[in-house]
Design a protein around this motif. Structure first.
Motif, PDB file in Angstrom:
ATOM      1  N   GLY A 291       0.790  -1.226   0.000  1.00 29.51           N
ATOM      2  CA  GLY A 291       0.000   0.000   0.000  1.00 29.51           C
ATOM      3  C   GLY A 291       0.824   1.278   0.000  1.00 29.51           C
TER       4      GLY A 291
ATOM      5  N   PRO B 157       2.359   4.482  -1.535  1.00 33.87           N
ATOM      6  CA  PRO B 157       1.739   5.220  -2.650  1.00 33.87           C
ATOM      7  C   PRO B 157       2.295   4.861  -4.020  1.00 33.87           C
TER       8      PRO B 157
ATOM      9  N   ALA C 100       0.738   2.184  -6.527  1.00 31.60           N
ATOM     10  CA  ALA C 100      -0.451   2.420  -7.354  1.00 31.60           C
ATOM     11  C   ALA C 100      -0.117   2.569  -8.835  1.00 31.60           C
TER      12      ALA C 100
END
Ligand code: BDR
Ligand code: CA
Length: 312
Positions: free
Chosen positions: A210, A212, A215
């Motif tokens: 998770g 950033p 993504a």
């Protein structure tokens, strides 16, 4: 042991982005001191490669590491970029937000002057334009590692030329001619072995837990997988620039041989072809340490280890 200072000059680029995330992890771990990042024109133009680089470092929680766009075009030939390999803006199906542009600098030479000490590792993962331009007015930086070339191995841009050497052949030639200490060279014969496929990517994204930057990876790598598949390489991607960084920092085992390298610039047929004088015909001093093998399994383990440290 002192922490190595590192400066990377790249053309982000999907595999450059993977390499930057790796360097960001090492920096945050305190294993390196990433002083600055500068960019070349290659995969996309130099401003866009800087925007992409700024974006990736921001996503890794490193907004204070300076990023500057370098020389806008090759030394002699016109700039050619490769949207078919890295996507329209260089990050595949991912795109950096517009406002990132405001925090991209243009003082790349000043950054090199300030940050390039005798002990600094300078890693070049794009065309050698900035390196050659800098060497015209400064002492040649020691401790350079360069991704580029294809030695007794097929090219990926023409039958004999690798992309970085083809984009700015004059810069590559000048850099090797100017080198006062041998450049460590990571070429296609070794870097093409560093492959990420969808299963490995899933494991790596999972390890980022998770963070950033996780993504953008599926969107960036999907484009790169599709490109390699269209080239007949399978649905996977060669991560040249990452392996180059690991070799530059001694984070994987590798073998290298001292040799003399030169680059063909002016023949239309052989533009960007790199030649290593492995039998010493030229009787010229060695200007390269040509990497001939690397521990690829070890590189995958090291990547997973480092990226896991970015997990929140
Ligand atoms: C090199 O070309 C670029 O497209 C990649 O980023 C890598 O640096 C491989 O030939
Ligand atoms: Ca690159």
């Amino acid at each position: 042991m002192t922490t190595p200072s590192v400066l990377i000059d790249c053309d982000t680029g999907i595999d450059d982005a993977v390499a930057l995330i790796y360097l960001a992890a090492l920096h945050r771990e305190g294993l390196i001191d990433l002083r600055a990042v500068t960019t070349t024109a290659g995969n996309v133009d130099a401003r866009q490669t800087a925007i992409n680089t700024r974006y990736v470092l921001d996503l890794c929680g490193l907004p204070d590491i300076p990023v500057a766009a370098g020389e806008a075009r090759p030394l002699v030939v016109d700039l050619v970029t490769t949207p078919e390999t890295h996507g329209p803006t260089g990050l595949g199906y991912a795109t950096a937000p517009k406002d990132v542009d405001k925090r991209v600098r243009s003082d790349w030479q000043a950054l090199w002057e300030r940050q390039l000490g005798d002990e600094t590792r300078l890693i070049v993962t794009g065309p050698a334009t900035n390196l050659a331009a800098y060497a015209r007015g400064h002492r040649f930086p020691p401790g350079v590692t360069l991704m580029g070339g294809a030695y007794l191995y097929p090219g990926n841009t023409t039958p004999t030329a690798e992309w970085n050497s083809w984009v700015d052949p004059h810069a590559a030639k000048e850099a090797f001619a100017a080198a006062t200490s041998p450049i460590t060279v990571c070429s296609l014969g070794v870097t093409e072995q560093m492959l990420i496929d969808p299963a490995r990517l899933a494991t790596l994204v999972d390890a980022l837990g998770g963070a950033p930057v996780a993504a953008i990876l599926p969107r960036a790598l999907r484009f790169y997988f599709e490109f390699h598949e269209a080239q007949g390489e399978g649905y996977q991607a060669q991560i040249h620039d990452l392996l180059t960084c690991m070799i530059a920092l001694g984070r994987v085992d590798y073998e290298a041989t001292a040799t003399t390298v030169d680059v063909e610039c002016d023949s239309p047929l052989l533009r960007g072809t790199t030649v290593a004088d492995l039998r010493g015909y030229w009787a010229r001093p060695a200007n390269a340490r040509l990497v001939t093998a690397a521990d690829i399994d070890g590189a995958h383990e090291e990547l997973l280890r480092a990226w896991a440290t970015l997990a929140p």
